[in-house]
Design an enzyme around this catalytic site. Structure first.
Site, PDB file in Angstrom:
ATOM      1  N   GLY A   1       0.806  -1.230   0.000  1.00  0.00           N
ATOM      2  CA  GLY A   1       0.000   0.000   0.000  1.00  0.00           C
ATOM      3  C   GLY A   1       0.832   1.269   0.000  1.00  0.00           C
TER       4      GLY A   1
ATOM      5  N   GLY B   1      -0.468  -5.668  -2.955  1.00  0.00           N
ATOM      6  CA  GLY B   1      -1.392  -6.715  -2.494  1.00  0.00           C
ATOM      7  C   GLY B   1      -0.708  -8.035  -2.181  1.00  0.00           C
TER       8      GLY B   1
END
Ligand code: AMP
Length: 393
Positions: A350, A373
């Site tokens: 992220g 991810g």
């Protein structure tokens, strides 16, 4: 490392299907950030040096199983050529004749794998066809390994295969941070919400010795202890879950480190008037936007006593200065210890890369993953199908 790498393969005269992630940002047909392309250069060059012919397979954007001209990989060819220092042959629809007729020193790029609906369905027909184009499969796209697609998982199961250099670096960093770490291990989990990081917290409790909870998430943990957090971002409906996590940590012998002091302001805006207060003294009309200096000291002391650090998520609202201060200071401490050979530091997922890049400390971390991810799913303890499909050495 458990997986086969290029070093375990004989690639001389072999066509090597290489799954890469070159999903780079582009504007008006020009690559604006070539980081992902630069990171696959070692794999392509090593295959060429070993006498192999790299045939790159990649996705771009989300064309949802049909050709979308704006998502063609063709405009990436100039950026690839300049990164590799060689010509790159673009093939829209590969045929056996064309592929088998390639010179040994060719570098090939095949059109966006996601133009076919069979890619994301992991259709055996697509995997089977791809496998007939090459002799060996090399997966260098860790960031796509959390999806079982034809070009990541299906094809790997049908061919002799190995990890590429970037995949190799990513896997060894993650192994050394979570699977077989040197103890004590400290994890930082920051960011906005507890609700998006429950699996992460659950997995880490059993694996790490100290768990620093920071960012907006920490407010929910403070509220769970009956502390009034004023106007702070806080998931009041998650306080029960936060309490359960605190209980589980005790059983797992994992020390949870929450802010002891915080930076508060009346609004989330650049240059907003702010002050440092104890973590249990946020005024009712203010919001917590960063961890305070005593908390940073505590985190730094924990780093000093640790051998391994794994980090996901900022300690504060880092995008708006000065609420990046705790994230920057902790990152600089981690960087200094890593540089001195005292700490293995791995970070990713992220916003973490942006937060750590902003601190200027990122280069001294042992490894910064850009995988997003896939990195998070690994931290959550999940099996990544693209990794599971690779042969062990
Ligand atoms: P995540 O994507 O979950 O890692 O969350 C990152 C986001 O959390 C960033 O946009 C930060 O600005 C935000 N954040 C971190 N700390 C706070 C805080 N105390 N209050 C509001 N937002 C925060």
């Amino acid at each position: 490392m458990a997986w086969k790498t290029l070093d375990d393969m004989d690639l001389n005269g072999k066509r090597v299907l290489v799954r890469v992630d070159i999903n780079v940002p582009m504007e008006n047909g020009v690559v604006t950030d070539a980081t992902r392309i630069e990171r696959i250069v070692p794999t392509v060059k090593d295959i060429l040096a070993m006498g192999g012919t790299p045939i790159l397979l990649a996705h771009f954007g989300r064309p949802k199983g049909k050709p979308v001209p704006e998502m063609s990989l063709k405009p990436l060819v100039p950026a690839l050529q300049s990164a590799f220092g060689t010509d790159v042959t673009f093939i829209e629809r590969p045929s056996h004749d064309e592929i088998f007729g390639l010179p040994q020193d060719a570098v090939v790029l095949i059109e966006n794998t996601r133009f076919s609906p069979m890619e994301e369905a992991n259709d055996p027909q697509m995997a089977g066809f791809l496998s007939t184009l090459g002799d060996v499969f090399c997966n260098d796209a860790f960031s796509a390994a959390h999806r079982a697609h034809a070009s990541t998982t299906g094809v790997a199961e049908l061919m002799p295969n190995c990890a590429g250099r970037l995949m190799q670096a990513e896997l060894s960093a993650l192994e050394s941070a979570l699977s077989q770490p040197e103890r004590p291990v400290v994890a930082i989990v920051g960011g906005a919400k507890v609700s998006t990081k429950l699996e992460l917290l659950g997995n880490l409790l059993d694996k790490v010795d100290h768990l620093v909870i920071g960012g907006g998430m920490a407010n929910t943990f403070l509220a769970a202890q009956g502390i009034d957090v004023g106007k702070s971002l806080c998931e009041h409906e998650m306080t029960g879950t936060a309490q359960e996590i605190l209980e589980k940590a005790k059983t797992a012998d994992c020390e949870i480190i929450l802010p002891v002091d915080v930076v508060v302001a009346g609004e989330f805006a650049a240059g907003a008037a702010n002050e440092v207060v104890p973590a249990d003294a946020c005024p009712a009309d203010k919001m917590i936007l960063d961890a305070g200096p005593k908390t940073v000291e505590k985190i730094a002391a924990t780093f000093e006593g640790a051998k391994t650090l794994i980090w996901n998520g900022p300690l504060g609202a880092f995008e708006i200065p000065p609420f990046n201060a705790a994230t920057d200071a902790a990152a600089q401490k981690a960087a200094a210890l890593s540089k001195a050979g005292k700490l293995i530091s791995v970070a990713g997922g992220g916003d973490t890369v942006a937060a750590l890049n902003g601190s200027g400390a990122a280069e001294s971390f042992t490894y910064i993953s850009t995988a997003g991810g896939a990195f998070l799913e690994w931290m959550e303890g999940k099996t990544l199908p693209g990794v599971a499909a690779l042969d062990q050495s």
